[in-house]
Design a protein around this motif. Structure first.
Motif, PDB file in Angstrom:
ATOM      1  N   ALA A  84       7.765   6.292  -9.286  1.00 43.74           N
ATOM      2  CA  ALA A  84       8.717   5.368  -9.217  1.00 43.74           C
ATOM      3  C   ALA A  84       8.542   4.404  -7.883  1.00 43.74           C
ATOM      4  CB  ALA A  84      10.095   6.270  -8.821  1.00 43.74           C
ATOM      5  N   VAL A  85       7.920   4.857  -6.846  1.00 46.55           N
ATOM      6  CA  VAL A  85       7.639   4.289  -5.610  1.00 46.55           C
ATOM      7  C   VAL A  85       6.616   3.300  -6.111  1.00 46.55           C
ATOM      8  CG1 VAL A  85       6.827   4.427  -3.216  1.00 46.55           C
ATOM      9  CG2 VAL A  85       8.303   6.137  -4.190  1.00 46.55           C
ATOM     10  N   LEU A  86       5.472   3.857  -6.514  1.00 49.85           N
ATOM     11  CA  LEU A  86       4.309   2.970  -7.224  1.00 49.85           C
ATOM     12  C   LEU A  86       4.670   1.811  -8.076  1.00 49.85           C
ATOM     13  CD1 LEU A  86       1.153   2.234  -6.844  1.00 49.85           C
ATOM     14  CD2 LEU A  86       0.945   3.980  -8.760  1.00 49.85           C
ATOM     15  N   TRP A 119       5.032  -6.076  -4.780  1.00 47.59           N
ATOM     16  CA  TRP A 119       4.022  -6.554  -3.888  1.00 47.59           C
ATOM     17  C   TRP A 119       2.723  -6.712  -4.126  1.00 47.59           C
ATOM     18  CZ3 TRP A 119       8.311  -3.574  -2.777  1.00 47.59           C
ATOM     19  CH2 TRP A 119       9.080  -4.067  -1.640  1.00 47.59           C
ATOM     20  N   ASP A 120       2.178  -5.666  -5.047  1.00 53.37           N
ATOM     21  CA  ASP A 120       0.747  -5.907  -5.466  1.00 53.37           C
ATOM     22  C   ASP A 120       0.589  -5.310  -6.921  1.00 53.37           C
ATOM     23  OD1 ASP A 120      -1.964  -5.534  -5.767  1.00 53.37           O
ATOM     24  OD2 ASP A 120      -2.182  -5.035  -3.512  1.00 53.37           O
ATOM     25  N   PRO A 121       0.496  -5.931  -7.749  1.00 56.00           N
ATOM     26  CA  PRO A 121       0.372  -5.602  -9.146  1.00 56.00           C
ATOM     27  C   PRO A 121      -0.834  -4.549  -9.381  1.00 56.00           C
ATOM     28  CG  PRO A 121       0.810  -7.729  -9.294  1.00 56.00           C
ATOM     29  CD  PRO A 121       0.446  -7.457  -7.877  1.00 56.00           C
ATOM     30  N   GLY A 122      -1.690  -4.806  -8.552  1.00 55.71           N
ATOM     31  CA  GLY A 122      -3.066  -3.907  -8.548  1.00 55.71           C
ATOM     32  C   GLY A 122      -2.991  -2.440  -7.679  1.00 55.71           C
ATOM     33  N   THR A 127      -1.598   3.001   0.207  1.00 53.48           N
ATOM     34  CA  THR A 127      -2.124   2.661  -1.048  1.00 53.48           C
ATOM     35  C   THR A 127      -3.104   1.519  -0.917  1.00 53.48           C
ATOM     36  OG1 THR A 127      -1.613   1.946  -3.581  1.00 53.48           O
ATOM     37  CG2 THR A 127      -0.203   0.992  -1.668  1.00 53.48           C
ATOM     38  N   THR A 128      -3.786   1.318  -1.926  1.00 54.94           N
ATOM     39  CA  THR A 128      -4.781   0.083  -1.763  1.00 54.94           C
ATOM     40  C   THR A 128      -4.848  -0.711  -2.833  1.00 54.94           C
ATOM     41  OG1 THR A 128      -6.365   1.631  -0.339  1.00 54.94           O
ATOM     42  CG2 THR A 128      -7.316  -0.618  -1.343  1.00 54.94           C
ATOM     43  N   GLY A 129      -4.710  -2.126  -2.990  1.00 60.38           N
ATOM     44  CA  GLY A 129      -4.691  -3.035  -4.245  1.00 60.38           C
ATOM     45  C   GLY A 129      -6.115  -3.181  -4.558  1.00 60.38           C
ATOM     46  N   ALA A 130      -5.832  -3.699  -5.775  1.00 64.57           N
ATOM     47  CA  ALA A 130      -7.424  -4.083  -6.559  1.00 64.57           C
ATOM     48  C   ALA A 130      -8.207  -4.989  -5.669  1.00 64.57           C
ATOM     49  CB  ALA A 130      -7.134  -4.691  -7.763  1.00 64.57           C
ATOM     50  N   ASP A 131      -7.653  -5.591  -4.684  1.00 72.43           N
ATOM     51  CA  ASP A 131      -8.652  -6.471  -4.092  1.00 72.43           C
ATOM     52  C   ASP A 131      -8.894  -5.970  -2.791  1.00 72.43           C
ATOM     53  OD1 ASP A 131      -6.023  -6.563  -2.806  1.00 72.43           O
ATOM     54  OD2 ASP A 131      -5.965  -8.639  -2.629  1.00 72.43           O
ATOM     55  N   GLY A 132      -8.634  -4.754  -2.518  1.00 76.76           N
ATOM     56  CA  GLY A 132      -8.969  -4.100  -1.278  1.00 76.76           C
ATOM     57  C   GLY A 132      -7.991  -4.193  -0.151  1.00 76.76           C
ATOM     58  N   ARG A 133      -7.027  -4.667  -0.405  1.00 74.20           N
ATOM     59  CA  ARG A 133      -5.955  -4.753   0.656  1.00 74.20           C
ATOM     60  C   ARG A 133      -5.178  -3.489   0.719  1.00 74.20           C
ATOM     61  NH1 ARG A 133      -1.840  -9.637  -0.777  1.00 74.20           N
ATOM     62  NH2 ARG A 133      -2.398  -8.735  -2.582  1.00 74.20           N
ATOM     63  N   ARG A 134      -5.040  -2.852   2.032  1.00 80.81           N
ATOM     64  CA  ARG A 134      -4.397  -1.659   2.210  1.00 80.81           C
ATOM     65  C   ARG A 134      -3.121  -1.870   2.613  1.00 80.81           C
ATOM     66  NH1 ARG A 134      -7.722   1.424   6.622  1.00 80.81           N
ATOM     67  NH2 ARG A 134      -6.592   3.222   5.605  1.00 80.81           N
ATOM     68  N   TRP A 135      -2.199  -0.930   2.017  1.00 86.16           N
ATOM     69  CA  TRP A 135      -0.590  -1.178   2.282  1.00 86.16           C
ATOM     70  C   TRP A 135       0.057   0.185   2.691  1.00 86.16           C
ATOM     71  CZ3 TRP A 135       0.851  -6.149   1.779  1.00 86.16           C
ATOM     72  CH2 TRP A 135       0.235  -6.825   0.816  1.00 86.16           C
ATOM     73  N   PHE A 136       0.984  -0.064   3.740  1.00 86.32           N
ATOM     74  CA  PHE A 136       1.728   1.057   4.312  1.00 86.32           C
ATOM     75  C   PHE A 136       3.110   0.817   3.546  1.00 86.32           C
ATOM     76  CE2 PHE A 136       4.372   3.223   7.589  1.00 86.32           C
ATOM     77  CZ  PHE A 136       3.609   4.389   7.777  1.00 86.32           C
ATOM     78  N   VAL A 137       3.308   1.944   2.730  1.00 87.02           N
ATOM     79  CA  VAL A 137       4.653   2.055   2.071  1.00 87.02           C
ATOM     80  C   VAL A 137       5.594   2.932   2.596  1.00 87.02           C
ATOM     81  CG1 VAL A 137       5.655   2.281  -0.350  1.00 87.02           C
ATOM     82  CG2 VAL A 137       3.089   1.504  -0.011  1.00 87.02           C
ATOM     83  N   THR A 138       6.998   2.609   2.657  1.00 83.06           N
ATOM     84  CA  THR A 138       7.928   3.283   3.377  1.00 83.06           C
ATOM     85  C   THR A 138       9.005   3.146   2.458  1.00 83.06           C
ATOM     86  OG1 THR A 138       7.381   2.574   5.561  1.00 83.06           O
ATOM     87  CG2 THR A 138       9.755   3.416   5.212  1.00 83.06           C
ATOM     88  N   ALA A 139       9.812   4.622   2.159  1.00 82.37           N
ATOM     89  CA  ALA A 139      11.096   4.658   1.552  1.00 82.37           C
ATOM     90  C   ALA A 139      12.219   5.325   2.496  1.00 82.37           C
ATOM     91  CB  ALA A 139      10.991   5.862   0.423  1.00 82.37           C
ATOM     92  N   PRO A 193       1.548  -4.561   5.565  1.00 81.86           N
ATOM     93  CA  PRO A 193       0.071  -4.556   5.654  1.00 81.86           C
ATOM     94  C   PRO A 193      -0.145  -3.372   6.518  1.00 81.86           C
ATOM     95  CG  PRO A 193       0.644  -6.781   6.019  1.00 81.86           C
ATOM     96  CD  PRO A 193       2.053  -6.006   5.967  1.00 81.86           C
ATOM     97  N   TRP A 194      -1.448  -2.713   5.917  1.00 88.70           N
ATOM     98  CA  TRP A 194      -2.067  -1.652   6.982  1.00 88.70           C
ATOM     99  C   TRP A 194      -2.454  -2.153   8.384  1.00 88.70           C
ATOM    100  CZ3 TRP A 194      -2.005   3.528   5.770  1.00 88.70           C
ATOM    101  CH2 TRP A 194      -2.513   4.322   6.464  1.00 88.70           C
ATOM    102  N   LEU A 195      -2.038  -1.348   9.381  1.00 89.17           N
ATOM    103  CA  LEU A 195      -2.382  -1.699  10.627  1.00 89.17           C
ATOM    104  C   LEU A 195      -3.594  -0.994  11.321  1.00 89.17           C
ATOM    105  CD1 LEU A 195      -1.554  -3.529  13.279  1.00 89.17           C
ATOM    106  CD2 LEU A 195       0.207  -2.106  13.658  1.00 89.17           C
ATOM    107  N   ASP A 196      -4.488  -1.348  11.494  1.00 91.31           N
ATOM    108  CA  ASP A 196      -5.580  -0.710  12.215  1.00 91.31           C
ATOM    109  C   ASP A 196      -5.527  -0.455  13.836  1.00 91.31           C
ATOM    110  OD1 ASP A 196      -7.136  -0.285   9.988  1.00 91.31           O
ATOM    111  OD2 ASP A 196      -7.962  -2.514  10.163  1.00 91.31           O
TER     112      ASP A 196
END
Length: 318
Positions: free
Chosen positions: A12-14, A21-24, A42-54, A108-111
């Motif tokens: 459900a989160v995905l 935000w990111d279909p991929g 999670t990581t999108g098809a284009d390589g973007r990394r995401w930090f997801v919160t509920a 967005p993922w923060l390094d």
């Protein structure tokens, strides 16, 4: 949180992430970090990394407050505060997507490197965080979506019910951990009641003048190549500066009051700093008591909460 949320499957989160935000976006990896909110990577098809919160938002009002708080970091960045990192808007412009009694947000993922809640700051890090907070407090809070802090102690009603029942020797209503909660409270009834009285007396001294983060401890500051960055903005409110400053002062040897006075042109009140520290402890006790008593079963999160409850109660007695 150490365990995934009950009643909110990863699928459900995905689905919310992909729709908003990111279909991929690929599969989710649960991250056992923090307290209160649940997190995944999670990581999108284009390589973007995401930090997801509920976050739990059982009604429209709580979701609206959360959306307002999560809008603060973008507003702070727009006013020149580079060290504010938070959720980004979905394709429909919303910061949150509701999934039943939950709200999902994505950033967005923060390094960088974050610490832990109880860590102490190195002097240079503490100074950088105070400078970041001074910049945040200088933002015109009225031009941001930050809600005004509620002067009422969060969870006070539930805590007082528990105190009354324990004082009369009655069991707490709830699940299998209610007895352990009552046992922990029973040895500290007078200290908690005294602290509640002091808290109520101190609400008249609060101010609503600046934009505050609310929880700038080492676990919510990521050290990056460009300097410290504040994350986890669900507690962002318009309030007095001491709401942020006491938590930095409690974890460093530098003179936070003097440094902040030089930067901001106002001297923080030692009395308000002490009141804020006491209120933090009381709010933790209230949250732990209510959540633990209602927990349907023990797990890694409830074990941590019970240890924290006992330690915090002992601190109020000291």
């Amino acid at each position: 949180m150490q365990t995934p949320p009950r009643g909110l499957p990863d699928d459900a989160v995905l689905e919310a992430v992909r729709a908003g935000w990111d279909p991929g976006a690929g599969s989710l990896t649960h991250l056992p970090v923090g307290y209160g909110s649940h997190h995944w990577a999670t990581t999108g098809a284009d390589g973007r990394r995401w930090f997801v919160t509920a976050d739990a938002t059982p009604d429209d009002a709580s979701a609206a407050r959360l959306a307002a708080a999560y809008g603060v970091p973008a507003a702070a960045r727009a006013h020149g505060v580079a060290g504010a990192h938070g959720p980004v808007a979905a394709a429909d412009g919303a910061l949150l997507h509701r999934v039943g009694p939950w709200s999902v947000s994505v950033q967005p993922w923060l390094d960088g490197t974050a610490g832990g809640f109880s860590d102490r700051w190195a002097d240079a890090d503490a100074e950088a965080v105070v400078r970041l907070l001074a910049a945040l407090h200088a933002v015109d809070a009225a031009r941001t979506p930050a809600p005004l802090e509620d002067p009422a102690l969060p969870g006070r009603d539930g805590l007082e019910v528990a105190l009354d029942r324990c004082g009369r020797g009655e069991p707490l209503a709830g699940g299998p951990l209610a007895g352990a909660v009552a046992e922990a409270l029973h040895s500290h009834l007078d200290a908690v009641r005294q602290a509640l009285g002091e808290d109520a007396a101190g609400t008249s001294g609060a101010a609503d003048g600046v934009l505050t983060h609310g929880e700038p401890h080492p676990g919510n500051v990521v050290r990056t190549a460009d300097g410290p960055v504040l994350v986890d903005w669900d507690t962002a409110r318009r309030a007095e500066p001491e709401r942020d400053l006491w938590l930095v002062a409690a974890r460093t040897d530098i003179d936070v009051t003097a440094l902040y006075a030089d930067l901001a042109g106002r001297v923080p009140s030692p009395g308000r700093m002490r009141w804020r520290e006491r209120r933090w402890a009381l709010a933790d006790v209230a949250a732990y008591v209510v959540e633990l008593a209602a927990a349907p079963a023990p797990d890694a999160d409830t074990a941590w909460q019970l240890r924290s409850l006992r330690a915090t109660l002992a601190g109020l007695d000291g």
